[in-house]
Scaffold this motif. Structure first.
Motif, PDB file in Angstrom:
ATOM      1  N   ILE A   1       0.732  -1.238   0.138  1.00  0.00           N
ATOM      2  CA  ILE A   1       0.017  -0.059  -0.046  1.00  0.00           C
ATOM      3  C   ILE A   1       0.738   1.435   0.008  1.00  0.00           C
ATOM      4  O   ILE A   1       0.216   2.301  -0.062  1.00  0.00           O
ATOM      5  N   HIS A   2       2.235   1.248   0.173  1.00  0.00           N
ATOM      6  CA  HIS A   2       2.969   2.233   0.235  1.00  0.00           C
ATOM      7  C   HIS A   2       3.709   2.547  -1.019  1.00  0.00           C
ATOM      8  O   HIS A   2       4.763   1.889  -1.338  1.00  0.00           O
TER       9      HIS A   2
ATOM     10  N   SER B   1      -2.565  17.528  -3.032  1.00  0.00           N
ATOM     11  CA  SER B   1      -3.049  16.800  -4.372  1.00  0.00           C
ATOM     12  C   SER B   1      -4.318  16.680  -4.430  1.00  0.00           C
ATOM     13  O   SER B   1      -5.031  16.714  -3.377  1.00  0.00           O
ATOM     14  N   PRO B   2      -4.678  16.765  -5.598  1.00  0.00           N
ATOM     15  CA  PRO B   2      -6.208  16.160  -5.600  1.00  0.00           C
ATOM     16  C   PRO B   2      -6.800  14.754  -5.065  1.00  0.00           C
ATOM     17  O   PRO B   2      -7.835  14.768  -4.352  1.00  0.00           O
ATOM     18  N   GLU B   3      -5.799  13.960  -5.078  1.00  0.00           N
ATOM     19  CA  GLU B   3      -6.132  12.565  -4.387  1.00  0.00           C
ATOM     20  C   GLU B   3      -6.186  12.869  -2.918  1.00  0.00           C
ATOM     21  O   GLU B   3      -7.032  12.193  -2.301  1.00  0.00           O
ATOM     22  N   ILE B   4      -5.280  13.760  -2.341  1.00  0.00           N
ATOM     23  CA  ILE B   4      -5.252  13.824  -0.728  1.00  0.00           C
ATOM     24  C   ILE B   4      -6.588  14.679  -0.618  1.00  0.00           C
ATOM     25  O   ILE B   4      -7.316  14.410   0.393  1.00  0.00           O
ATOM     26  N   ALA B   5      -6.886  15.638  -1.309  1.00  0.00           N
ATOM     27  CA  ALA B   5      -8.020  16.479  -0.981  1.00  0.00           C
ATOM     28  C   ALA B   5      -9.184  15.737  -1.085  1.00  0.00           C
ATOM     29  O   ALA B   5     -10.381  15.792  -0.282  1.00  0.00           O
ATOM     30  N   ALA B   6      -9.231  14.846  -2.103  1.00  0.00           N
ATOM     31  CA  ALA B   6     -10.682  13.957  -2.015  1.00  0.00           C
ATOM     32  C   ALA B   6     -10.801  13.002  -0.923  1.00  0.00           C
ATOM     33  O   ALA B   6     -11.985  12.823  -0.401  1.00  0.00           O
ATOM     34  N   ALA B   7      -9.700  12.467  -0.438  1.00  0.00           N
ATOM     35  CA  ALA B   7      -9.416  11.498   0.655  1.00  0.00           C
ATOM     36  C   ALA B   7     -10.312  12.299   1.788  1.00  0.00           C
ATOM     37  O   ALA B   7     -10.904  11.911   2.777  1.00  0.00           O
TER      38      ALA B   7
ATOM     39  N   LYS C   1     -10.243   3.338   1.560  1.00  0.00           N
ATOM     40  CA  LYS C   1      -9.469   4.072   0.580  1.00  0.00           C
ATOM     41  C   LYS C   1      -8.994   5.170   0.841  1.00  0.00           C
ATOM     42  O   LYS C   1      -7.849   5.570   0.464  1.00  0.00           O
ATOM     43  N   ALA C   2      -9.981   6.008   1.444  1.00  0.00           N
ATOM     44  CA  ALA C   2      -9.488   7.339   1.968  1.00  0.00           C
ATOM     45  C   ALA C   2      -8.607   7.142   3.152  1.00  0.00           C
ATOM     46  O   ALA C   2      -7.593   8.060   3.122  1.00  0.00           O
TER      47      ALA C   2
ATOM     48  N   LEU D   1      -4.390   8.648   2.465  1.00  0.00           N
ATOM     49  CA  LEU D   1      -3.868   9.809   3.698  1.00  0.00           C
ATOM     50  C   LEU D   1      -2.631   9.247   4.376  1.00  0.00           C
ATOM     51  O   LEU D   1      -1.420   9.839   4.449  1.00  0.00           O
ATOM     52  N   VAL D   2      -2.788   7.977   4.746  1.00  0.00           N
ATOM     53  CA  VAL D   2      -1.481   7.104   5.502  1.00  0.00           C
ATOM     54  C   VAL D   2      -0.473   7.082   4.587  1.00  0.00           C
ATOM     55  O   VAL D   2       0.883   7.302   5.162  1.00  0.00           O
TER      56      VAL D   2
END
Length: 237
Positions: free
Chosen positions: A23-24, A42-48, A94-95, A99-100
Motif C-alpha cells: 500500500i506504500h 494533491s487532488p487525491e489527498i483532497a478527495a480522501a 480507500k480514503a 492519507l496514510v
C-alpha cells in the motif's frame, strides 16, 4: 481515564508487524526540496480528506437524529457505524489508505513529519487490541511497545481491564503530564509505533484517526469502525 502504569509487552506488539507493504507507493504529487515537502494538497489527498470529513458530518447528523444516546452521543455514534454498508466502508478504507500513504512518504524523507495517531475506544481490551493490530498491519504502520497493562509492575489480567482506550503514535514525544505520570522520566518519550492502554469510562466505540501532513491541514476523523480493516472478525488472539 485511570492510568495503569507501564508494562512492556513485546509478545503482543510482535503480532502488530506490518504485512501489507504494497500500500506504500509513491506518486508524482510529492516533491521534496532540502528534505521539505511542498505544501500543495494533491487532488487525491483532497478527495480522501473530503470523504472522511463527509463521514464525520454524517455521523454527527446521525447522532442528532438518533437522540444523542450515551455520553456525548457515543452510543448513537456506534449505531451509525453499525449502519454503514459495504460501499461506505470501502470508501473509508480507500480514503484512510490514501492519507496514510502520503504520511509514510513524508516520514521517509523526514522522520519528524507525517505523524499518524490512533485513539481506540473499546468495551474490552481484546477488542481494542484487535483494532490496533488490524490498523497497524493493514496500513503498514510502525510497531513499537504496548504500555499500560499493569499496576505498579503487577500485570492485570486482560479480562479484568474492562473498557479501555489505546493511544497509538508513529512518533513524537509523550506530553509532560504523561512523562510525570509514568515515573520513567524522559525514558517515557514516545518511539515510533508505541501505544499506551488506559481504562476508559466513555460510551464511544471506534477509532479516532489523526494524520499530520506537510500541507498543514487539520485532519482528525472519527470515530471510525474498529473492524474497518478486519478481513475476519473472528481473528484469533
Amino acid at each position: 481515564m485511570k492510568y495503569l502504569g507501564i508494562l512492556l509487552l513485546p509478545y503482543l506488539v510482535h503480532s502488530f508487524a506490518p504485512s501489507s507493504p504494497t500500500i506504500h507507493q509513491h506518486n508524482n504529487h510529492v516533491i521534496s526540496v532540502s528534505s521539505q515537502f511542498i505544501t500543495e494538497t494533491s487532488p487525491e489527498i483532497a478527495a480522501a480528506t473530503q470523504t472522511l470529513q463527509t463521514y464525520d458530518t454524517s455521523q454527527q447528523q446521525f447522532i442528532a437524529s438518533d437522540g444523542n444516546q450515551g455520553m456525548g452521543g457515543g452510543l448513537s455514534a456506534y449505531n451509525h457505524i453499525c449502519s454503514l454498508d459495504k460501499s461506505s466502508r470501502e470508501s473509508l478504507q480507500k480514503a484512510v489508505i490514501t492519507l496514510v500513504n502520503q504520511a509514510h512518504k513524508e516520514r521517509d524523507v523526514d522522520s519528524s513529519q507525517g505523524r499518524i495517531m490512533l485513539g481506540i475506544c473499546a468495551s474490552n481490551a481484546p477488542e481494542a487490541l484487535g483494532g490496533l493490530k488490524s490498523y497497524v498491519t493493514s496500513l503498514a504502520l510502525p510497531r513499537g511497545m504496548l504500555h499500560g497493562m499493569d499496576v505498579d509492575g503487577v500485570p492485570i489480567p486482560i479480562e479484568d481491564l474492562g473498557s479501555v482506550y489505546i493511544k497509538y503514535s508513529t512518533g513524537g514525544a509523550a506530553t509532560f503530564s504523561e512523562i510525570r505520570k509514568s515515573g520513567r522520566g524522559f525514558d517515557a518519550l514516545w518511539r515510533p509505533g508505541d501505544a499506551l492502554l488506559e481504562t476508559y469510562d466513555g460510551d464511544f466505540r471506534g477509532i479516532y484517526l489523526n494524520v499530520e501532513l506537510a500541507d498543514g491541514v487539520f485532519r482528525q476523523f472519527g470515530v471510525l469502525p474498529t473492524d474497518l480493516f478486519m478481513e475476519n472478525e473472528d481473528d484469533d488472539w
